[in-house]
Design a protein around this motif. Structure first.
Motif, mmCIF file in Angstrom:
data_model
loop_
_atom_site.group_PDB
_atom_site.id
_atom_site.type_symbol
_atom_site.label_atom_id
_atom_site.label_comp_id
_atom_site.label_asym_id
_atom_site.label_seq_id
_atom_site.Cartn_x
_atom_site.Cartn_y
_atom_site.Cartn_z
ATOM 1 N N UNK A 194 -13.799 0.231 30.718
ATOM 2 C CA UNK A 194 -13.857 -0.831 31.727
ATOM 3 C C UNK A 194 -12.709 -1.826 31.605
ATOM 4 N N UNK A 195 -12.182 -2.007 30.384
ATOM 5 C CA UNK A 195 -11.106 -2.994 30.180
ATOM 6 C C UNK A 195 -9.793 -2.303 29.804
ATOM 7 N N UNK A 196 -9.650 -1.047 30.229
ATOM 8 C CA UNK A 196 -8.438 -0.300 29.892
ATOM 9 C C UNK A 196 -7.164 -1.000 30.324
ATOM 10 N N UNK A 197 -7.147 -1.516 31.550
ATOM 11 C CA UNK A 197 -5.956 -2.209 32.046
ATOM 12 C C UNK A 197 -5.641 -3.452 31.242
ATOM 13 N N UNK A 198 -6.670 -4.183 30.839
ATOM 14 C CA UNK A 198 -6.472 -5.393 30.051
ATOM 15 C C UNK A 198 -5.876 -5.068 28.683
ATOM 16 N N UNK A 199 -6.379 -4.020 28.037
ATOM 17 C CA UNK A 199 -5.878 -3.654 26.709
ATOM 18 C C UNK A 199 -4.450 -3.134 26.766
ATOM 19 N N UNK A 200 -4.056 -2.563 27.893
ATOM 20 C CA UNK A 200 -2.685 -2.080 28.035
ATOM 21 C C UNK A 200 -1.692 -3.231 28.182
ATOM 22 N N UNK A 201 -2.175 -4.379 28.648
ATOM 23 C CA UNK A 201 -1.292 -5.526 28.854
ATOM 24 C C UNK A 201 -1.381 -6.553 27.734
ATOM 25 N N UNK A 202 -2.526 -6.571 27.024
ATOM 26 C CA UNK A 202 -2.732 -7.565 25.972
ATOM 27 C C UNK A 202 -3.152 -6.876 24.681
ATOM 28 N N UNK A 203 -2.522 -7.215 23.574
ATOM 29 C CA UNK A 203 -2.841 -6.568 22.288
ATOM 30 C C UNK A 203 -4.109 -7.128 21.650
ATOM 31 N N UNK A 204 -5.220 -7.060 22.367
ATOM 32 C CA UNK A 204 -6.488 -7.536 21.832
ATOM 33 C C UNK A 204 -7.155 -6.440 21.006
ATOM 34 N N UNK A 205 -7.897 -6.782 19.965
ATOM 35 C CA UNK A 205 -8.593 -5.779 19.158
ATOM 36 C C UNK A 205 -9.658 -5.062 19.991
ATOM 37 N N UNK A 206 -9.634 -3.738 20.057
ATOM 38 C CA UNK A 206 -10.637 -3.009 20.850
ATOM 39 C C UNK A 206 -12.065 -3.276 20.408
ATOM 40 N N UNK A 207 -12.271 -3.584 19.124
ATOM 41 C CA UNK A 207 -13.629 -3.814 18.614
ATOM 42 C C UNK A 207 -14.317 -4.980 19.312
ATOM 43 N N UNK A 208 -13.553 -5.881 19.909
ATOM 44 C CA UNK A 208 -14.143 -7.036 20.579
ATOM 45 C C UNK A 208 -15.042 -6.642 21.745
ATOM 46 N N UNK A 209 -14.664 -5.597 22.459
ATOM 47 C CA UNK A 209 -15.326 -5.318 23.735
ATOM 48 C C UNK A 209 -16.670 -4.609 23.583
ATOM 49 N N UNK A 210 -16.811 -3.617 22.679
ATOM 50 C CA UNK A 210 -18.174 -3.129 22.425
ATOM 51 C C UNK A 210 -19.074 -4.235 21.865
ATOM 52 N N UNK A 211 -18.512 -5.080 21.001
ATOM 53 C CA UNK A 211 -19.302 -6.184 20.435
ATOM 54 C C UNK A 211 -19.729 -7.153 21.522
ATOM 55 N N UNK A 212 -18.843 -7.418 22.476
ATOM 56 C CA UNK A 212 -19.177 -8.309 23.590
ATOM 57 C C UNK A 212 -20.353 -7.758 24.395
#
Length: 266
Positions: free
Chosen positions: A99-117
């Protein structure tokens, strides 16, 4: 466990951002509705109420002698609320990275944040329902000290859901067919746990199959506490620990092997 430990450390360090992301997800789920988050409570609450009305009041169905509860609806509610919470946590978390693929491609956020969210947002909905059920079952557990075990069980169930959801989210990023497989597994998983029937009604030689379902030790523990006022059995705690350990080891391997390709898959 270096890879998984690193991601957990990131979640702890970025907990303020995680809280903000969780709040935004809750708002996004109910954007445009007057009732807002109240709608999230209405559906499971009505489901719980329907079990009681249909099975206990209308049909007055009863279980056998060795069942943890006499009334069918009263028994079903305990297992179903645990199952609904676990299923929604896991499936929402599984879809979180795609769901946040586009966001992760533009911002180097830790992927672990999104399942936790996604897990925390769903927990915010279901935890109050667990409290409501605990209070409603007071005549059955008589305020036994065993209810103290509800909190660690809920926290462990949330952690188990995060581990599994994070693993499935990475696998789904690599192969979208995972979503279809998981949907089928969850559709039949409710029958492979002592939710719709007591454990004693399942053939003894096949009961080990039920323990392969991650939700089984939680359901049995909630039943012990809420229906009988008893502490969860040692076997349930052991099963929870083993399940979390197995998922954590697999997740650690998957994180290490997908770290460089994950964003490209999305």
């Amino acid at each position: 466990m270096k890879q998984l430990s690193s991601d957990i450390a990131v979640l702890i360090r970025m907990r303020a951002l995680l809280v903000v992301l969780t709040r935004r997800e809750l708002n996004a789920r109910f954007a445009g509705s007057i009732g807002g988050i109240i709608w999230a409570w209405i559906q499971p609450a009505l489901t719980i109420a329907s079990y009681y009305v249909v099975f206990d009041l209308v049909f007055a169905m009863r279980l056998g002698e060795h069942a943890p509860a006499e009334r069918v609806g009263t028994f079903l509610i305990v297992g179903m609320i645990a199952w609904m919470a676990f299923a929604e946590m896991t499936q929402r978390g599984m879809n979180s990275l795609v769901d946040v693929g586009g966001l992760l491609q533009k911002n180097p956020l830790p992927p672990a944040l999104f399942p936790a969210r996604s897990i925390l947002a769903t927990a915010t909905v279901f935890f109050p329902l667990f409290i409501l059920v605990t209070v409603a079952y007071w005549p059955m557990h008589h305020g036994s000290l065993a209810i103290v075990a509800m909190l660690p069980l809920l926290l462990l169930q949330t952690m188990t859901a995060w581990l599994l959801a994070y693993l499935l989210a990475i696998l789904m990023a690599a192969l979208r067919d995972v979503a279809q497989i998981v949907a089928f597994v969850f559709s039949v998983g409710v029958f492979a746990a002592p939710i719709l029937f007591p454990l004693t009604m399942f053939p003894e030689r096949w009961r080990w199959v039920l323990w392969l379902n991650p939700i089984t030790p939680y359901v049995l523990s909630y039943q012990n506490i809420l229906l009988n006022g008893q502490w969860p059995s040692p076997s349930s705690w052991l099963a929870i620990a083993c399940t979390m350990a197995v998922i954590a080891v697999i997740l650690n391997i998957v994180i290490g092997r997908s770290r460089d390709q994950l964003v490209d898959w999305l």
